[in-house]
Motif scaffolding. Sequence first.
Motif, PDB file in Angstrom:
ATOM      1  N   GLY A   1       0.825  -1.089   0.020  1.00  0.00           N
ATOM      2  CA  GLY A   1      -0.020  -0.036  -0.024  1.00  0.00           C
ATOM      3  C   GLY A   1       0.895   1.216  -0.048  1.00  0.00           C
ATOM      4  O   GLY A   1       0.162   2.395  -0.003  1.00  0.00           O
ATOM      5  N   SER A   2       2.208   1.373  -0.138  1.00  0.00           N
ATOM      6  CA  SER A   2       2.906   2.441  -0.094  1.00  0.00           C
ATOM      7  C   SER A   2       3.951   2.337  -1.114  1.00  0.00           C
ATOM      8  O   SER A   2       4.430   1.310  -1.906  1.00  0.00           O
ATOM      9  CB  SER A   2       3.685   2.383   1.037  1.00  0.00           C
ATOM     10  OG  SER A   2       2.964   2.669   2.347  1.00  0.00           O
ATOM     11  N   PRO A   3       4.094   3.558  -1.829  1.00  0.00           N
ATOM     12  CA  PRO A   3       5.345   3.517  -2.871  1.00  0.00           C
ATOM     13  C   PRO A   3       6.643   3.630  -2.298  1.00  0.00           C
ATOM     14  O   PRO A   3       6.869   3.725  -1.146  1.00  0.00           O
ATOM     15  CB  PRO A   3       4.963   4.943  -3.632  1.00  0.00           C
ATOM     16  CG  PRO A   3       4.354   5.997  -2.540  1.00  0.00           C
ATOM     17  CD  PRO A   3       3.622   4.866  -1.587  1.00  0.00           C
TER      18      PRO A   3
ATOM     19  N   LYS B   1      10.821   2.944   1.832  1.00  0.00           N
ATOM     20  CA  LYS B   1       9.208   3.108   1.903  1.00  0.00           C
ATOM     21  C   LYS B   1       8.939   4.629   2.313  1.00  0.00           C
ATOM     22  O   LYS B   1       8.959   5.129   3.129  1.00  0.00           O
ATOM     23  CB  LYS B   1       8.684   2.072   2.697  1.00  0.00           C
ATOM     24  CG  LYS B   1       7.067   2.191   2.829  1.00  0.00           C
ATOM     25  CD  LYS B   1       6.731   1.086   3.977  1.00  0.00           C
ATOM     26  CE  LYS B   1       5.281   1.167   4.050  1.00  0.00           C
ATOM     27  NZ  LYS B   1       4.889   0.017   5.021  1.00  0.00           N
ATOM     28  N   MET B   2       7.757   5.055   1.353  1.00  0.00           N
ATOM     29  CA  MET B   2       7.256   6.297   1.533  1.00  0.00           C
ATOM     30  C   MET B   2       5.723   6.180   1.752  1.00  0.00           C
ATOM     31  O   MET B   2       5.099   5.225   1.224  1.00  0.00           O
ATOM     32  CB  MET B   2       7.452   7.338   0.341  1.00  0.00           C
ATOM     33  CG  MET B   2       8.848   7.389  -0.265  1.00  0.00           C
ATOM     34  SD  MET B   2       9.908   8.003   0.855  1.00  0.00           S
ATOM     35  CE  MET B   2       9.448   9.670   1.045  1.00  0.00           C
ATOM     36  N   ASP B   3       5.073   7.206   2.661  1.00  0.00           N
ATOM     37  CA  ASP B   3       3.646   7.178   2.686  1.00  0.00           C
ATOM     38  C   ASP B   3       2.848   7.526   1.635  1.00  0.00           C
ATOM     39  O   ASP B   3       3.176   8.772   1.184  1.00  0.00           O
ATOM     40  CB  ASP B   3       3.584   8.067   4.223  1.00  0.00           C
ATOM     41  CG  ASP B   3       2.143   7.732   4.854  1.00  0.00           C
ATOM     42  OD1 ASP B   3       1.218   7.431   4.026  1.00  0.00           O
ATOM     43  OD2 ASP B   3       2.082   7.243   5.873  1.00  0.00           O
ATOM     44  N   SER B   4       1.965   6.934   1.250  1.00  0.00           N
ATOM     45  CA  SER B   4       1.216   7.319  -0.052  1.00  0.00           C
ATOM     46  C   SER B   4       0.176   8.306   0.354  1.00  0.00           C
ATOM     47  O   SER B   4      -0.423   9.015  -0.573  1.00  0.00           O
ATOM     48  CB  SER B   4       0.514   6.190  -0.756  1.00  0.00           C
ATOM     49  OG  SER B   4      -0.581   5.747  -0.030  1.00  0.00           O
ATOM     50  N   SER B   5      -0.020   8.745   1.425  1.00  0.00           N
ATOM     51  CA  SER B   5      -0.994   9.567   1.887  1.00  0.00           C
ATOM     52  C   SER B   5      -0.680  10.839   2.059  1.00  0.00           C
ATOM     53  O   SER B   5       0.443  11.263   2.558  1.00  0.00           O
ATOM     54  CB  SER B   5      -1.694   9.108   3.367  1.00  0.00           C
ATOM     55  OG  SER B   5      -2.691  10.095   3.634  1.00  0.00           O
ATOM     56  N   PRO B   6      -1.213  11.962   1.315  1.00  0.00           N
ATOM     57  CA  PRO B   6      -0.831  13.471   1.321  1.00  0.00           C
ATOM     58  C   PRO B   6      -0.702  14.042   2.686  1.00  0.00           C
ATOM     59  O   PRO B   6       0.174  14.741   3.185  1.00  0.00           O
ATOM     60  CB  PRO B   6      -1.652  14.210   0.425  1.00  0.00           C
ATOM     61  CG  PRO B   6      -2.496  13.113  -0.382  1.00  0.00           C
ATOM     62  CD  PRO B   6      -2.595  11.784   0.369  1.00  0.00           C
ATOM     63  N   SER B   7      -1.685  13.949   3.510  1.00  0.00           N
ATOM     64  CA  SER B   7      -1.713  14.308   4.750  1.00  0.00           C
ATOM     65  C   SER B   7      -0.775  13.750   5.885  1.00  0.00           C
ATOM     66  O   SER B   7      -0.038  14.479   6.658  1.00  0.00           O
ATOM     67  CB  SER B   7      -3.081  14.040   5.528  1.00  0.00           C
ATOM     68  OG  SER B   7      -3.282  12.629   5.615  1.00  0.00           O
TER      69      SER B   7
ATOM     70  N   SER C   1      -1.196  10.206  -5.409  1.00  0.00           N
ATOM     71  CA  SER C   1      -1.308  10.786  -4.123  1.00  0.00           C
ATOM     72  C   SER C   1      -0.149  11.029  -3.436  1.00  0.00           C
ATOM     73  O   SER C   1      -0.347  11.834  -2.306  1.00  0.00           O
ATOM     74  CB  SER C   1      -1.772   9.546  -3.156  1.00  0.00           C
ATOM     75  OG  SER C   1      -3.001   8.930  -3.747  1.00  0.00           O
ATOM     76  N   SER C   2       1.039  11.031  -3.963  1.00  0.00           N
ATOM     77  CA  SER C   2       2.224  11.528  -3.215  1.00  0.00           C
ATOM     78  C   SER C   2       2.518  12.779  -3.486  1.00  0.00           C
ATOM     79  O   SER C   2       2.281  13.102  -4.884  1.00  0.00           O
ATOM     80  CB  SER C   2       3.255  10.509  -3.725  1.00  0.00           C
ATOM     81  OG  SER C   2       4.521  11.134  -2.997  1.00  0.00           O
TER      82      SER C   2
END
Length: 650
Positions: A265-267, A373-379, A427-428
């Motif tokens: 679930g993450s880019p 690993k990066m968080d795909s959620s903008p917030s 989303s990033s």
Amino acid sequence: MKTAGRALERRYKATKLTVHKQAYREHQRAYSKSLKEAQSKFYSNIIKENTGNSKQLFSTINHLLKPQTAPHIETTKEHCNNFMAFFSSKIDSIRAILSGCLSTLPILTVDPQSAISQPLHCFPEVSQQEVEDIIRKMKPSTCALDPFPTALVKTNISYISPLITTVINYSIQAGHVPPALKTAMIRPILKKPSLDPEILANYRPISNLPFLSKVLEKAVSARQQDHLKQNNLFERFQSGFRSAHSTETALMRVTNDLLMTADAGSPSLLILLDLSAAFDTVDHCILLNRLHHTIGLTDTALDWFHSYLTDRTEYVSIGGARSGTHTVTCGVPQGSVMGPTLFTLYMLPLGQIISRFGVSFHCYADDTQLYIKMDSSPSATLLSPSPFSTITTCLEEIKVWMKHNFLQLNSSKTEVILVGTPHQIQSSSITSITFSGQVTPLSTSVTNLGVIFDPHLTFEAHIKRLCKNSFHHLRNIAKLRPSLSFPDAEKLIHAFVSSRLDYCNALLIGTPSKSIQRLQYVQNSAARILMRVRKYEHITPILHSLHWLPISARIDYKVSLLTHQCVHGNAPSYLKELLTPQTSSRPLRSTNSHRLQPPRTKFRTLGDRAFCSAAPRLWNSLPEYLRAPQTVECFKKGLKTFLFSRAYDH
């Protein structure tokens, strides 16, 4: 025969007799046949001389098809001196810049390696049989510094090997390398034919070393490799110049991690670092200190490397002219046997620095790639930018360490790409990274160890370029095919086309059949050119007669081979840990069937394409006799027969 044909032609025109006309026609048929045989023999000799050297083979064939005038280079001593001055000043300027930065850099500490339980005091002596085996396996290339051609040495190996064995053993026992074996001849080669030959920066220095020095280095390198294996001193994620390691195994691990992260679930942010003249700026004092304290070389063994690195000389040679001799004060010799291995040992502390930040990485010689690993959620990215700040801080410390070790990180050529699903990338909010004042925007595609990576890992751009290059070579081979025998044409196709189709094809496991079909068109065209059949001839019987596996089966073949090496062989540890043997709480008949446990994945298009998912599914589908712990060669033969019968089973 051409002269005799002209005489017969003149006689026929003068007499107009049928007998003279028939004699002239028969002679011309014989002349045409002899001409084709001569052409076939000529090309066969070229292919035979360059067997196993695809680069030289392509250069020769391309020159025959499209003769190009080589760029004119002045063959004067003054021009050779200009080249030598340019190459040496480039390295001196890089080291001067890095030396000036050392006073302003923070003190960087790296955790020392654990003490070596068995330090290497001296290298064991070599036997005559070992020397002969080394010489037989070496390429027959000859350097101008050699007293006589390499082919003569290989032909009379039984007479010359005792003398070479004595020289090598004296060198090992005394910890000394003869000065004659520490001289390199440099030939400037234009990087690209389209570049301006008048600009010295457009040339690449190619070093040629004496044949005997390569034999000596191979003997010492084998003993050094044994010491590194016994003490487990290799960097775990360094795949350069190690047995059972390759660019394909490195890319398989990186691609697997990227796909599994996207499946979770993450880019991921993938960063490819670029070094400027990495091999040429290595500091000898730092390298020797690393060989002593980290690798555990002492006494005569360490003295040999000290002698090997010091007092090396080089000169530029163009035509019959040569420059003055230049003393090498830094760097490991390119074109040598020991150079690449010494560079990987020089880079050992880099892995400790990257691991300290929890960033995943993989190296192949001087090519280093980082991914996190990066968080795909903008917030979440705005509120918790820890992955982004972590990778930025890691890059800053990498650059500081490289400056301390006289390595120049080229920020302008560093590439960054965000890998994930289309939704994750959209989303990033990441558009670039910044370190050392250099802003590096995200790329739409990057070339990683010869494979083009796109943000979704579809490999569409890679397949497109692969088809383009393959058809280019097929057009060249088609022009020569009438003059080539079947074995020679097959060698050219395997050297120029099949090798490209098989390079890192394990990465294509699970890709859409539409993409695989484009590669199948290339193989079909190669088979038609080889068999000299029409364009629309049915291809299945042709591939069956050639015993060529289809592209999809070749991909399964490669993945199965890697899996067999992980289960029963000496595959890299970073691939072995991805596969989990299938276990059961109670004894079953299938307990000893060497089956693997596929991991659970969310998305069929992502997780199932990863090596840890695709390999167990493919492996478990094979018959039990193929999963048994046989030798690799027996497994290759049995698997190829099995896939061949399954591919053409109608």
